[in-house]
Design a protein around this motif. Structure first.
Motif, PDB file in Angstrom:
ATOM      1  N   ALA A  52      48.316  28.055  43.310  1.00 15.35           N
ATOM      2  CA  ALA A  52      46.967  28.604  43.196  1.00 15.35           C
ATOM      3  C   ALA A  52      47.054  30.118  43.363  1.00 15.35           C
ATOM      4  N   VAL A  53      46.381  30.848  42.490  1.00 15.55           N
ATOM      5  CA  VAL A  53      46.415  32.314  42.506  1.00 15.55           C
ATOM      6  C   VAL A  53      44.985  32.850  42.441  1.00 15.55           C
ATOM      7  N   CYS A  54      44.681  33.813  43.311  1.00 10.76           N
ATOM      8  CA  CYS A  54      43.398  34.514  43.279  1.00 10.76           C
ATOM      9  C   CYS A  54      43.604  35.876  42.632  1.00 10.76           C
ATOM     10  N   ASN A  55      42.693  36.253  41.731  1.00  8.72           N
ATOM     11  CA  ASN A  55      42.761  37.561  41.070  1.00  8.72           C
ATOM     12  C   ASN A  55      41.330  37.988  40.758  1.00  8.72           C
ATOM     13  N   LEU A  97      41.774  29.796  48.950  1.00 11.66           N
ATOM     14  CA  LEU A  97      41.586  31.103  48.325  1.00 11.66           C
ATOM     15  C   LEU A  97      40.165  31.326  47.840  1.00 11.66           C
ATOM     16  N   GLY A  98      39.394  30.264  47.786  1.00  4.73           N
ATOM     17  CA  GLY A  98      38.021  30.377  47.317  1.00  4.73           C
ATOM     18  C   GLY A  98      37.190  31.356  48.125  1.00  4.73           C
ATOM     19  N   ARG A  99      37.570  31.566  49.388  1.00  3.69           N
ATOM     20  CA  ARG A  99      36.819  32.504  50.245  1.00  3.69           C
ATOM     21  C   ARG A  99      36.921  33.942  49.733  1.00  3.69           C
ATOM     22  N   PHE A 100      37.941  34.239  48.921  1.00  4.29           N
ATOM     23  CA  PHE A 100      38.107  35.598  48.409  1.00  4.29           C
ATOM     24  C   PHE A 100      37.484  35.775  47.022  1.00  4.29           C
ATOM     25  N   ARG A 101      36.852  34.731  46.537  1.00  6.98           N
ATOM     26  CA  ARG A 101      36.202  34.783  45.229  1.00  6.98           C
ATOM     27  C   ARG A 101      34.689  34.729  45.443  1.00  6.98           C
ATOM     28  N   SER A 102      33.953  35.352  44.540  1.00  5.22           N
ATOM     29  CA  SER A 102      32.504  35.397  44.684  1.00  5.22           C
ATOM     30  C   SER A 102      31.866  35.480  43.308  1.00  5.22           C
ATOM     31  N   ALA A 103      30.672  34.958  43.204  1.00  2.00           N
ATOM     32  CA  ALA A 103      29.962  34.994  41.928  1.00  2.00           C
ATOM     33  C   ALA A 103      29.641  36.419  41.505  1.00  2.00           C
ATOM     34  N   ALA A 119      31.696  38.956  41.782  1.00  6.01           N
ATOM     35  CA  ALA A 119      32.900  39.717  41.443  1.00  6.01           C
ATOM     36  C   ALA A 119      32.728  40.339  40.059  1.00  6.01           C
ATOM     37  N   LEU A 120      33.298  41.523  39.866  1.00  5.01           N
ATOM     38  CA  LEU A 120      33.236  42.167  38.556  1.00  5.01           C
ATOM     39  C   LEU A 120      34.049  41.400  37.528  1.00  5.01           C
ATOM     40  N   ALA A 121      35.112  40.763  37.987  1.00  7.00           N
ATOM     41  CA  ALA A 121      35.954  39.947  37.125  1.00  7.00           C
ATOM     42  C   ALA A 121      36.723  38.972  38.006  1.00  7.00           C
ATOM     43  N   ASP A 122      36.975  37.783  37.477  1.00  8.93           N
ATOM     44  CA  ASP A 122      37.708  36.779  38.234  1.00  8.93           C
ATOM     45  C   ASP A 122      38.623  36.021  37.276  1.00  8.93           C
ATOM     46  N   GLU A 123      39.918  36.318  37.373  1.00  9.71           N
ATOM     47  CA  GLU A 123      40.916  35.674  36.520  1.00  9.71           C
ATOM     48  C   GLU A 123      41.771  34.711  37.339  1.00  9.71           C
ATOM     49  N   SER A 124      41.215  34.152  38.394  1.00 12.15           N
ATOM     50  CA  SER A 124      41.952  33.238  39.261  1.00 12.15           C
ATOM     51  C   SER A 124      42.301  31.952  38.516  1.00 12.15           C
ATOM     52  N   GLY A 125      43.319  31.274  39.025  1.00 10.46           N
ATOM     53  CA  GLY A 125      43.734  30.020  38.401  1.00 10.46           C
ATOM     54  C   GLY A 125      45.035  29.533  39.018  1.00 10.46           C
ATOM     55  N   ARG A 126      45.865  28.891  38.213  1.00 13.70           N
ATOM     56  CA  ARG A 126      47.170  28.426  38.665  1.00 13.70           C
ATOM     57  C   ARG A 126      48.262  29.061  37.811  1.00 13.70           C
ATOM     58  N   MET A 127      49.400  29.337  38.465  1.00 11.71           N
ATOM     59  CA  MET A 127      50.518  29.963  37.757  1.00 11.71           C
ATOM     60  C   MET A 127      51.825  29.350  38.219  1.00 11.71           C
TER      61      MET A 127
END
Length: 461
Positions: free
Chosen positions: A223-226, A290-296, A298-306
Motif C-alpha cells: 500500500a502506498v500513499c501519495n 495510510l488512510g489517515r494521511f489522505r483527505s477528500a 487533497a489537491l491530488a491523490d495518486e495513492s494505491g498499491r505498488m
C-alpha cells in the motif's frame, strides 16, 4: 598548478607502477591521457569535478588487490568507487588512484537462509530485482541506481527501515581488502571493530569486495500513499503526523516532503506538501493505516498499491545522473511549531523545482539497535529532515548551495542538529564532527589500525 596538471604529474610519476597494473588488471586502466578520461572521472553529482591520476576498473578480488598494491607502491592516495552516487563525490581521489568496483555488480540470493551476498558494484535496483524474485528484500535506498556499498556504509535509510532497521543494521558480514593487501572477513565474530565501523562509518577503511545481508519477506504489492496538499496547511498536517509517530506501527514509513506541486495538479507550480510513504505489511491493512494521511480535500491523490521494485524506483526520474546536487540533513526529536514553520518558510524560498525538504521518520527498529553496535549516531532521533537541491544551470550553483546551507542553519536555530552521512555534501572538519560525534574517536582508532598510512581518502575519518 591546476587539478588536471596535478593529476597528469601524479600519473607520470607513477608510470612504471601503473603500467604494471594495466597488465595485471582483467579490467581497464584509464589515465588523464586516455580516451574517455573525462567521462570516466565523472560521477552522479555533476557538481563533482575532480581529476584522478588513474582509474582502475576492477572485475575481481585479484584486480582490487592489484590496484591497492599499486597505490601503496606508487604512494598514491586511493579512493573506492562503487555506485558513484554519494552527494559528496568522495569516491574520486584528486591526483590519486580510483579503485572502481562498478563492474563487480553480482548478487547471489539464498532464499532458504534469507541471505543475499552482493558485489560492491551492485545498485539497489540490482539487489531488489534479485531478492524480490523470492519475495524478499533488505532495507535500503529510494532511488534504484544508488550503489548498495555507499548507502550501506553511510547507514542507509529506506522504506523498510522502521520495520527492519537501516541497511547497515542488516549487514551481517563483509569481505574487506585492506591497505596492506590482506582480505579480511568482518562480522560480529571476526574483526568486530572493523565490522562496527563499516556499519555507518562512511567507508575509508578498505575496499569491501562483498556484502552479506539479512533478507525479510516483502508482499508482492505494498500500500502506498501519495497525496498533495497546499504548503500553508503544513502546521496542521505535520502536527497530526508528529503525534501519530509517537506510537505508530513499525510497518508505516510515511515521509512527507515539501516541493513544487506538479504542473498537472491543481495549483501546479505552487509550494506544496506531499505525503508519500508505504506500509511494510499486508496491503489491505496498509490501506487502512495510510488512510489517515489522505483527505477528500487533497489537491491530488495518486495513492494505491505498488510492487516493491516499482516503489524503489518511483523517484528515479527526479535524480538523473549528471545533474548538480547539494544536500544537508538535520535530526530532530520533535516537530515543534517553530520547526514546522521554518520548514515551510524555507521550502517556499527554494530556488528551483528540483529542491525539496523531506521529513523522514526514524524510530521503530532503527531505535532498537544499541548505540555502540554500529557507527551510526543518534539512534534515538525521531525524525531526520533532509534538505536537497538539484539543478542543471551551473550559473545557479551559489544560490542553490546557499539555500541548502541557510535552511540547515535555520532548522538548527529552531532546535534541530546534526547530519547523517548519506545526506551530507560537505567533507570538512565541522561536518565530520557533526556526523560521528561520540563515535569519532572509535572510528579514528579503526582507521589507524587497518589503514595506518591513510591510503584510502574517500572516507571522512
Amino acid at each position: 598548478m591546476d587539478d588536471l596538471t596535478a593529476a597528469r604529474r601524479a600519473s607520470t610519476g607513477a608510470s612504471d607502477e601503473l603500467d604494471a597494473l594495466d597488465v595485471a588488471l582483467a579490467g581497464d586502466l584509464v589515465t588523464p591521457d586516455s580516451e574517455g578520461y573525462d567521462d570516466a572521472r565523472r560521477v552522479w553529482n555533476g557538481m563533482v569535478n575532480r581529476y584522478p591520476a588513474a582509474i582502475a576498473y576492477c572485475e575481481s578480488v585479484p584486480d582490487v588487490r592489484a590496484a591497492v598494491r599499486t597505490a601503496r607502491e606508487a604512494d598514491l592516495p586511493a579512493s573506492v568507487r562503487s555506485g558513484g552516487h554519494h552527494v559528496a563525490g568522495s569516491c574520486i581521489a584528486e591526483a590519486g588512484l580510483v579503485v572502481d568496483c562498478s563492474r563487480m555488480d553480482w548478487v547471489r540470493v539464498d532464499p532458504d537462509e534469507r541471505v543475499a551476498t552482493v558485489g560492491p558494484g551492485a545498485t539497489w535496483g540490482d539487489l531488489d530485482s534479485a531478492t524480490t524474485e523470492f519475495g524478499l528484500a533488505t532495507p535500503g535506498g529510494v532511488v534504484s541506481d544508488t550503489g548498495v556499498a555507499g548507502l550501506t556504509l553511510g547507514g542507509g535509510t529506506g522504506y523498510l527501515s522502521r520495520k527492519h532497521g537501516l541497511a547497515a543494521d542488516n549487514l551481517v558480514a563483509a569481505d574487506v581488502l585492506c591497505a596492506d593487501g590482506e582480505l579480511r572477513r568482518a562480522s560480529a565474530e571476526r574483526n568486530a571493530d572493523l565490522f562496527r565501523a563499516l556499519r555507518g562509518g562512511d567507508g575509508g577503511f578498505g575496499v569491501v569486495t562483498a556484502f552479506e545481508f539479512d533478507l525479510h519477506p516483502v508482499p508482492d504489492e505494498l500500500a502506498v500513499c501519495n497525496a498533495w496538499y497546499p504548503a500553508e496547511r503544513a502546521s496542521e498536517l505535520l502536527a497530526d503526523f508528529g503525534a501519530y509517530y509517537r506510537d505508530a506501527p513499525d510497518e508505516t514509513l510515511m515521509a512527507p516532503y515539501f516541493g513544487r506541486i506538479p504542473d498537472e495538479y491543481e495549483r501546479g507550480g505552487d509550494p506544496g506538501l506531499c505525503f508519500f510513504g508505504t506500509y511494510a505489511g499486508d496491503p489491505e491493512a496498509g490501506e487502512d493505516e495510510l488512510g489517515r494521511f489522505r483527505s477528500a480535500d487533497a489537491l491530488a491523490d495518486e495513492s494505491g498499491r505498488m510492487a516493491y521494485t516499482d516503489l524503489q524506483s518511483a523517484f528515479d526520474s527526479g535524480f538523473p545522473h549528471g545533474r548538480r546536487y547539494y544536500w544537508k540533513s538535520v535530526y530532530t526529536d520533535e516537530l515543534t511549531d517553530e520547526l514546522v514553520e521554518t520548514l515551510r518558510e524555507r521550502a517556499a524560498a527554494a530556488p528551483g523545482e528540483g529542491s525539496s525538504v523531506v521529513v523522514w521518520p526514524m524510530g521503530g527498529a532503527v531505535n532498537r539497535v544499541g548505540k555502540d553496535e554500529t557507527a551510526f549516531r543518534r539512534r534515538d532521533a525521531a525524525f531526520v529532515c533532509s534538505i536537497e537541491a538539484g539543478w542543471d544551470d551551473p550559473m545557479t550553483n551559489a544560490e542553490n548551495v546557499a539555500w541548502v546551507r541557510d535552511t540547515a542553519g535555520a532548522l538548527r536555530e529552531a532546535g534541530a542538529g546534526g547530519p547523517i552521512p548519506n545526506f551530507e555534501a560537505d567533507t570538512d572538519d565541522a561536518a565530520r564532527e557533526d556526523l560521528y560525534g561520540e563515535h569519532a574517536e572509535f572510528l579514528a582508532e579503526v582507521k589507524d589500525r587497518y589503514d595506518p598510512e591513510g591510503r584510502f581518502v574517500g572516507g571522512r575519518i
